[in-house]
Design a protein around this motif. Structure first.
Motif, PDB file in Angstrom:
ATOM      1  N   LEU A  80       0.824  -1.202   0.000  1.00  0.00           N
ATOM      2  CA  LEU A  80       0.000   0.000   0.000  1.00  0.00           C
ATOM      3  C   LEU A  80       0.863   1.260   0.000  1.00  0.00           C
ATOM      4  CD1 LEU A  80      -2.656   1.602   0.346  1.00  0.00           C
ATOM      5  CD2 LEU A  80      -2.444   1.207   2.824  1.00  0.00           C
ATOM      6  N   GLU A  81       0.592   2.137  -0.961  1.00  0.00           N
ATOM      7  CA  GLU A  81       1.262   3.435  -1.005  1.00  0.00           C
ATOM      8  C   GLU A  81       0.295   4.557  -0.644  1.00  0.00           C
ATOM      9  OE1 GLU A  81       2.514   5.826  -4.735  1.00  0.00           O
ATOM     10  OE2 GLU A  81       4.346   4.803  -4.046  1.00  0.00           O
ATOM     11  N   ALA A 111      -0.236   5.713   3.185  1.00  0.00           N
ATOM     12  CA  ALA A 111      -0.196   4.432   3.906  1.00  0.00           C
ATOM     13  C   ALA A 111      -0.046   4.651   5.406  1.00  0.00           C
ATOM     14  CB  ALA A 111       0.932   3.567   3.365  1.00  0.00           C
ATOM     15  N   SER A 112       0.684   5.704   5.782  1.00  0.00           N
ATOM     16  CA  SER A 112       0.922   5.975   7.200  1.00  0.00           C
ATOM     17  C   SER A 112      -0.350   6.343   7.952  1.00  0.00           C
ATOM     18  CB  SER A 112       1.949   7.106   7.339  1.00  0.00           C
ATOM     19  OG  SER A 112       1.474   8.290   6.697  1.00  0.00           O
ATOM     20  N   ASN A 157      -3.152   3.033  -5.071  1.00  0.00           N
ATOM     21  CA  ASN A 157      -1.798   3.059  -5.624  1.00  0.00           C
ATOM     22  C   ASN A 157      -0.887   2.167  -4.796  1.00  0.00           C
ATOM     23  OD1 ASN A 157      -2.444   5.194  -7.575  1.00  0.00           O
ATOM     24  ND2 ASN A 157      -2.529   6.547  -5.791  1.00  0.00           N
ATOM     25  N   LEU A 158      -0.145   1.283  -5.470  1.00  0.00           N
ATOM     26  CA  LEU A 158       0.783   0.382  -4.801  1.00  0.00           C
ATOM     27  C   LEU A 158       2.224   0.838  -5.014  1.00  0.00           C
ATOM     28  CD1 LEU A 158      -0.773  -3.101  -5.693  1.00  0.00           C
ATOM     29  CD2 LEU A 158      -1.318  -1.575  -3.779  1.00  0.00           C
ATOM     30  N   THR A 163      -1.827   0.363 -10.173  1.00  0.00           N
ATOM     31  CA  THR A 163      -2.913   1.242  -9.766  1.00  0.00           C
ATOM     32  C   THR A 163      -4.239   0.571 -10.083  1.00  0.00           C
ATOM     33  OG1 THR A 163      -1.599   3.217 -10.195  1.00  0.00           O
ATOM     34  CG2 THR A 163      -3.976   3.506 -10.092  1.00  0.00           C
ATOM     35  N   TYR A 164      -5.179   0.651  -9.143  1.00  0.00           N
ATOM     36  CA  TYR A 164      -6.482   0.011  -9.337  1.00  0.00           C
ATOM     37  C   TYR A 164      -7.603   0.994  -9.000  1.00  0.00           C
ATOM     38  CZ  TYR A 164      -3.739  -4.249  -9.434  1.00  0.00           C
ATOM     39  OH  TYR A 164      -2.819  -5.207  -9.754  1.00  0.00           O
TER      40      TYR A 164
END
Length: 346
Positions: A80-81, A111-112, A157-158, A163-164
């Motif tokens: 996870l980004e 992600a944080s 966004n990974l 990207t999905y």
């Protein structure tokens, strides 16, 4: 946009083949392990408290939309980004204006900002007040009506560059009982029902038509009378009616009685009047219900379409499941205007 539609399609198909066990959390891990790639934003909870008051032309206090989301990827959330959240407003009124907006960025979650949920995966709660959504979309709050809606779209966004979004998932993933990962949400704005439609209203019914083949013989004129709508003691906006056909049934079928029954209700959802329940016919006569010794040979349902509202006059096109139909102008008791919500939407 870099996507992996083929892999997502496989993931969706694999889930479908395991539908008997889809509530088992381990299934998701097994599928992702076999597929080797892919990611979803799963809906854990959705709470729509967007309620608009057409008398004050403003949202009720505390109006908000809340989502609890969980991210899952092939590395248990380690990829996870960020998650981008977009919103637009969809105007569903028919008053000649259109406030529908184009999509704008509402928020980007890093992600944080996610915490670890019960399943050991990244989870986050996002909530947007009505004021925040109005500011983001730039709409005029005073022009909103119940049944308008906000539309949200998510982009995942990974860290590996994938990207999905909503166009990358099939039915089993987007709407499946386990995944429930549509990447898009359409919360409808409810309206605050602040008055009752109950009363003894006058009506004039025209264009009266009997059901084809039903043996009806209508007078060919108009039906004039009164209909009594009584508010439910349990539910706001739910009414009982003394005659669902506004005189049409008695005009076309002498001796059958008005189209009514113990279980007939009209549900008011701010912009529509929706009849619910059946009119029961036994041996050519309307009976109140299908209980006791009654064995009705016909069950008739009704539908209403409001075509115009002007002050105290509401025009409704109505029909029954057997084909009876007509047009009625219902004048509110005392000549009082119908709620403005009807006028705004018709």
């Amino acid at each position: 946009m870099k996507t992996n539609n083929y892999k997502i399609a496989i993931l969706g198909l694999a889930l479908a083949t395991l539908v008997a066990c889809e509530t088992d959390d381990k299934i998701v891990d097994e599928i992702l392990a076999e597929v080797g790639t892919g990611a979803v934003i799963r809906t854990i909870d959705e709470d729509n408290d967007l309620v608009y008051n057409d008398e004050t032309d403003a949202f009720d206090a505390g109006s908000a939309y809340t989502l609890v989301l969980e991210e899952q990827d092939e590395e248990e959330g380690a990829l996870l980004e960020s998650v981008e959240i977009f919103v637009n407003f969809d105007d569903n009124s028919t008053d000649g204006g259109d406030m529908t907006t184009t999509e704008v960025s509402l928020q980007t979650l890093q992600a944080s900002e996610f915490s670890t949920g019960d399943r050991g995966l990244p989870q986050v709660t996002v909530s947007y007040t009505s004021d925040e959504l109005i500011a983001a979309t730039g709409i005029d709050e005073s022009m909103i009506i119940g049944k308008d809606r906000f539309e949200f779209r998510l982009v995942l966004n990974l860290t590996n560059g994938e990207t999905y979004t909503n166009t990358d998932v099939g039915g089993p993933v987007s709407g499946g009982a386990f995944f429930s990962a549509p990447f898009e949400y359409f919360p409808v704005i409810e309206c605050s029902i602040t008055e009752s439609l109950a009363g003894t209203h006058t009506y004039v019914t025209t264009d009266i038509r009997p059901a084809p083949g039903g043996g009806g013989l209508c007078s060919g004129g108009s039906a004039n009378g009164v209909v009594t709508w009584t508010e439910s003691s349990e539910l706001s906006g739910v009414l009982t009616s003394s005659d669902m056909s506004f005189g049409q049934y008695e005009d076309c079928y002498t001796g059958r009685g008005p189209a009514a029954g113990d279980d007939i209700e009209i549900e008011w959802d701010c912009t529509l009047l929706t009849p619910d329940g059946e009119v029961f016919l036994e041996d050519g006569v309307v009976v109140p219900n299908d209980e006791g010794d009654n064995d009705p040979d016909t069950e008739i349902t009704y539908s209403y379409e409001i075509t115009n509202v002007s002050g105290p006059d509401m025009t409704i096109e109505f029909s029954s499941s057997t084909g009876d139909a007509g047009t009625v102008v219902v004048t509110r008791e005392g000549g009082v205007d119908w709620p403005v919500i009807f006028t705004a939407n018709n």
